[in-house]
Design a protein around this motif. Structure first.
Motif, PDB file in Angstrom:
ATOM      1  N   GLY A 139       0.805  -1.217   0.000  1.00 28.91           N
ATOM      2  CA  GLY A 139       0.000   0.000   0.000  1.00 28.91           C
ATOM      3  C   GLY A 139       0.840   1.268   0.000  1.00 28.91           C
ATOM      4  N   VAL A 140       1.992   1.206  -0.666  1.00 28.88           N
ATOM      5  CA  VAL A 140       2.882   2.369  -0.759  1.00 28.88           C
ATOM      6  C   VAL A 140       3.276   2.568  -2.214  1.00 28.88           C
ATOM      7  CG1 VAL A 140       3.776   1.995   1.579  1.00 28.88           C
ATOM      8  CG2 VAL A 140       4.977   0.988  -0.377  1.00 28.88           C
ATOM      9  N   SER A 141       4.049   3.603  -2.476  1.00 26.46           N
ATOM     10  CA  SER A 141       4.521   3.853  -3.831  1.00 26.46           C
ATOM     11  C   SER A 141       5.752   3.002  -4.128  1.00 26.46           C
ATOM     12  CB  SER A 141       4.880   5.327  -4.002  1.00 26.46           C
ATOM     13  OG  SER A 141       6.031   5.636  -3.229  1.00 26.46           O
ATOM     14  N   ALA A 142       6.022   2.810  -5.412  1.00 29.45           N
ATOM     15  CA  ALA A 142       7.229   2.084  -5.801  1.00 29.45           C
ATOM     16  C   ALA A 142       8.468   2.811  -5.301  1.00 29.45           C
ATOM     17  CB  ALA A 142       7.274   1.928  -7.319  1.00 29.45           C
ATOM     18  N   GLY A 143       8.401   4.148  -5.280  1.00 26.91           N
ATOM     19  CA  GLY A 143       9.522   4.940  -4.774  1.00 26.91           C
ATOM     20  C   GLY A 143       9.824   4.645  -3.311  1.00 26.91           C
ATOM     21  N   SER A 144       8.780   4.395  -2.528  1.00 22.60           N
ATOM     22  CA  SER A 144       8.988   4.063  -1.112  1.00 22.60           C
ATOM     23  C   SER A 144       9.716   2.736  -0.956  1.00 22.60           C
ATOM     24  CB  SER A 144       7.643   3.995  -0.381  1.00 22.60           C
ATOM     25  OG  SER A 144       7.040   5.258  -0.327  1.00 22.60           O
ATOM     26  N   VAL A 145       9.379   1.780  -1.803  1.00 21.85           N
ATOM     27  CA  VAL A 145      10.069   0.491  -1.761  1.00 21.85           C
ATOM     28  C   VAL A 145      11.542   0.699  -2.093  1.00 21.85           C
ATOM     29  CG1 VAL A 145      10.213  -1.831  -2.741  1.00 21.85           C
ATOM     30  CG2 VAL A 145       7.964  -0.750  -2.416  1.00 21.85           C
ATOM     31  N   LEU A 146      11.813   1.459  -3.163  1.00 20.18           N
ATOM     32  CA  LEU A 146      13.193   1.685  -3.598  1.00 20.18           C
ATOM     33  C   LEU A 146      13.986   2.528  -2.610  1.00 20.18           C
ATOM     34  CD1 LEU A 146      12.500   2.251  -7.391  1.00 20.18           C
ATOM     35  CD2 LEU A 146      13.697   0.316  -6.351  1.00 20.18           C
ATOM     36  N   TYR A 147      13.313   3.358  -1.846  1.00 12.72           N
ATOM     37  CA  TYR A 147      14.002   4.165  -0.832  1.00 12.72           C
ATOM     38  C   TYR A 147      14.645   3.249   0.208  1.00 12.72           C
ATOM     39  CZ  TYR A 147      14.797   7.323   3.084  1.00 12.72           C
ATOM     40  OH  TYR A 147      15.374   8.022   4.112  1.00 12.72           O
ATOM     41  N   TYR A 148      13.893   2.254   0.647  1.00 11.47           N
ATOM     42  CA  TYR A 148      14.403   1.346   1.679  1.00 11.47           C
ATOM     43  C   TYR A 148      15.224   0.202   1.087  1.00 11.47           C
ATOM     44  CZ  TYR A 148      11.558   3.806   5.051  1.00 11.47           C
ATOM     45  OH  TYR A 148      11.036   4.778   5.859  1.00 11.47           O
ATOM     46  N   TYR A 149      14.890  -0.202  -0.127  1.00 15.54           N
ATOM     47  CA  TYR A 149      15.604  -1.307  -0.767  1.00 15.54           C
ATOM     48  C   TYR A 149      15.922  -0.938  -2.218  1.00 15.54           C
ATOM     49  CZ  TYR A 149      14.480  -4.156   3.271  1.00 15.54           C
ATOM     50  OH  TYR A 149      14.395  -4.653   4.558  1.00 15.54           O
ATOM     51  N   PRO A 150      17.008  -0.170  -2.427  1.00 19.27           N
ATOM     52  CA  PRO A 150      17.384   0.206  -3.798  1.00 19.27           C
ATOM     53  C   PRO A 150      17.658  -1.014  -4.681  1.00 19.27           C
ATOM     54  CG  PRO A 150      18.608   1.499  -2.184  1.00 19.27           C
ATOM     55  CD  PRO A 150      17.884   0.435  -1.428  1.00 19.27           C
ATOM     56  N   GLU A 151      18.092  -2.103  -4.060  1.00 16.25           N
ATOM     57  CA  GLU A 151      18.340  -3.342  -4.791  1.00 16.25           C
ATOM     58  C   GLU A 151      17.286  -4.373  -4.399  1.00 16.25           C
ATOM     59  OE1 GLU A 151      20.580  -3.769  -7.114  1.00 16.25           O
ATOM     60  OE2 GLU A 151      21.431  -1.765  -6.839  1.00 16.25           O
ATOM     61  N   LEU A 152      16.533  -4.837  -5.370  1.00 16.57           N
ATOM     62  CA  LEU A 152      15.476  -5.822  -5.105  1.00 16.57           C
ATOM     63  C   LEU A 152      16.053  -7.092  -4.481  1.00 16.57           C
ATOM     64  CD1 LEU A 152      12.498  -6.597  -5.315  1.00 16.57           C
ATOM     65  CD2 LEU A 152      12.949  -7.371  -7.655  1.00 16.57           C
ATOM     66  N   ASP A 153      17.254  -7.471  -4.891  1.00 14.45           N
ATOM     67  CA  ASP A 153      17.880  -8.683  -4.355  1.00 14.45           C
ATOM     68  C   ASP A 153      18.052  -8.613  -2.843  1.00 14.45           C
ATOM     69  OD1 ASP A 153      18.006  -9.738  -6.870  1.00 14.45           O
ATOM     70  OD2 ASP A 153      20.158  -9.382  -7.148  1.00 14.45           O
ATOM     71  N   ASP A 154      18.346  -7.424  -2.323  1.00 12.91           N
ATOM     72  CA  ASP A 154      18.517  -7.274  -0.872  1.00 12.91           C
ATOM     73  C   ASP A 154      17.201  -7.520  -0.140  1.00 12.91           C
ATOM     74  OD1 ASP A 154      21.183  -6.639  -1.266  1.00 12.91           O
ATOM     75  OD2 ASP A 154      20.843  -4.470  -1.219  1.00 12.91           O
ATOM     76  N   LEU A 155      16.125  -7.028  -0.711  1.00 10.27           N
ATOM     77  CA  LEU A 155      14.807  -7.245  -0.101  1.00 10.27           C
ATOM     78  C   LEU A 155      14.437  -8.722  -0.161  1.00 10.27           C
ATOM     79  CD1 LEU A 155      12.123  -6.417   1.107  1.00 10.27           C
ATOM     80  CD2 LEU A 155      11.400  -5.631  -1.167  1.00 10.27           C
ATOM     81  N   VAL A 156      14.681  -9.361  -1.278  1.00  7.64           N
ATOM     82  CA  VAL A 156      14.355 -10.785  -1.418  1.00  7.64           C
ATOM     83  C   VAL A 156      15.161 -11.621  -0.426  1.00  7.64           C
ATOM     84  CG1 VAL A 156      14.468 -12.771  -2.975  1.00  7.64           C
ATOM     85  CG2 VAL A 156      13.613 -10.586  -3.817  1.00  7.64           C
ATOM     86  N   PHE A 157      16.420 -11.253  -0.211  1.00  3.46           N
ATOM     87  CA  PHE A 157      17.231 -11.984   0.767  1.00  3.46           C
ATOM     88  C   PHE A 157      16.648 -11.831   2.174  1.00  3.46           C
ATOM     89  CE2 PHE A 157      20.624 -12.343   3.904  1.00  3.46           C
ATOM     90  CZ  PHE A 157      21.112 -13.610   3.603  1.00  3.46           C
ATOM     91  N   GLU A 158      16.194 -10.629   2.509  1.00  4.46           N
ATOM     92  CA  GLU A 158      15.570 -10.407   3.821  1.00  4.46           C
ATOM     93  C   GLU A 158      14.303 -11.251   3.962  1.00  4.46           C
ATOM     94  OE1 GLU A 158      16.602  -8.670   6.435  1.00  4.46           O
ATOM     95  OE2 GLU A 158      18.427  -8.003   5.437  1.00  4.46           O
ATOM     96  N   VAL A 159      13.542 -11.358   2.898  1.00  2.00           N
ATOM     97  CA  VAL A 159      12.338 -12.195   2.916  1.00  2.00           C
ATOM     98  C   VAL A 159      12.719 -13.646   3.184  1.00  2.00           C
ATOM     99  CG1 VAL A 159      10.408 -13.094   1.543  1.00  2.00           C
ATOM    100  CG2 VAL A 159      11.035 -10.673   1.387  1.00  2.00           C
ATOM    101  N   HIS A 160      13.741 -14.129   2.487  1.00  2.00           N
ATOM    102  CA  HIS A 160      14.173 -15.522   2.637  1.00  2.00           C
ATOM    103  C   HIS A 160      14.659 -15.780   4.060  1.00  2.00           C
ATOM    104  CE1 HIS A 160      16.450 -19.058   0.504  1.00  2.00           C
ATOM    105  NE2 HIS A 160      15.606 -19.473   1.423  1.00  2.00           N
TER     106      HIS A 160
END
Length: 200
Positions: free
Chosen positions: A40-61
């Motif tokens: 429920g946020v903007s794509a920019g908000s996601v990129l602000y906290y996780y500029p690299e998608l791989d870093d976010l996916v690793f945190e999920v894992h």
């Protein structure tokens, strides 16, 4: 989504949203916009906290591994009878059904192991810790005289983890020949043979 008050909470909300998106759509189809929509946020908000998608996916894992293991220990550690503990371990290792979000998420993320040493390490760590969980239960059962192991403890434990992983994959893949009840029956059948325990 209500905006969390601190960066830690915002990151956690994005991790949870990404986990839901991966479980529903699969890792191959994951996009920043999917995570943003889920959170429920903007794509920019996601990129602000996780500029690299791989870093976010690793945190999920990483989070998925810890939650999964935590639940398994909570179920088994609450029981004193080693036979009941072994049965509970087997039950907790299998998906509840084909749409089990936690198992679907782990299977999706484990698929990254062949391309990422970090994800491979997480997958290996989960296997080792699940093996240790079973090993402890088997050792306690042997010490209590409930189990007479036909193979070394580590071998039985590894086989149990591998069987539940294999059956679990068939369950979430909707293989009509392997539902949860069938998988649990077969898994406990191996456990009964390996431990010599008729109570399983």
């Amino acid at each position: 989504m209500a905006r969390p008050k601190n960066q830690g909470a915002r990151r956690e909300a994005l991790i949870e949203a990404a986990g839901r998106a991966i479980s529903e759509r699969g890792i191959a189809a994951l996009r920043i916009k999917d995570i943003a929509a889920e959170a429920g946020v903007s794509a920019g908000s996601v990129l602000y906290y996780y500029p690299e998608l791989d870093d976010l996916v690793f945190e999920v894992h990483s989070g998925a591994v810890e939650r999964f293991l935590g639940r398994r220990h909570a179920v088994t550690d609450a029981l004193r009878d080693p036979v009941e503990r072994l049965r509970a371990a087997a039950e907790s290792g299998l998906p509840a059904h084909a749409d089990d979000a936690d198992h679907r998420l782990l299977y999706e993320l484990h698929g990254l192991a062949d391309r990422s040493t970090a994800h491979a390490a997480l997958m290996g760590s989960l296997f080792a810790r699940e093996t240790a969980l079973y090993s402890t239960i088997l050792e306690l059962g042997a010490a209590a005289g409930e189990f007479t192991l036909a193979e070394p403890v580590a071998d039985v434990a590894r086989n149990l983890v591998t069987l539940e992983d294999g059956y679990g994959l068939h369950i979430v893949s909707r293989n009509a020949a392997v539902d949860r009840a069938t998988a649990l029956r077969l898994l406990l059948g191996y456990a009964r043979s390996a431990t010599g325990c008729p109570r399983l």
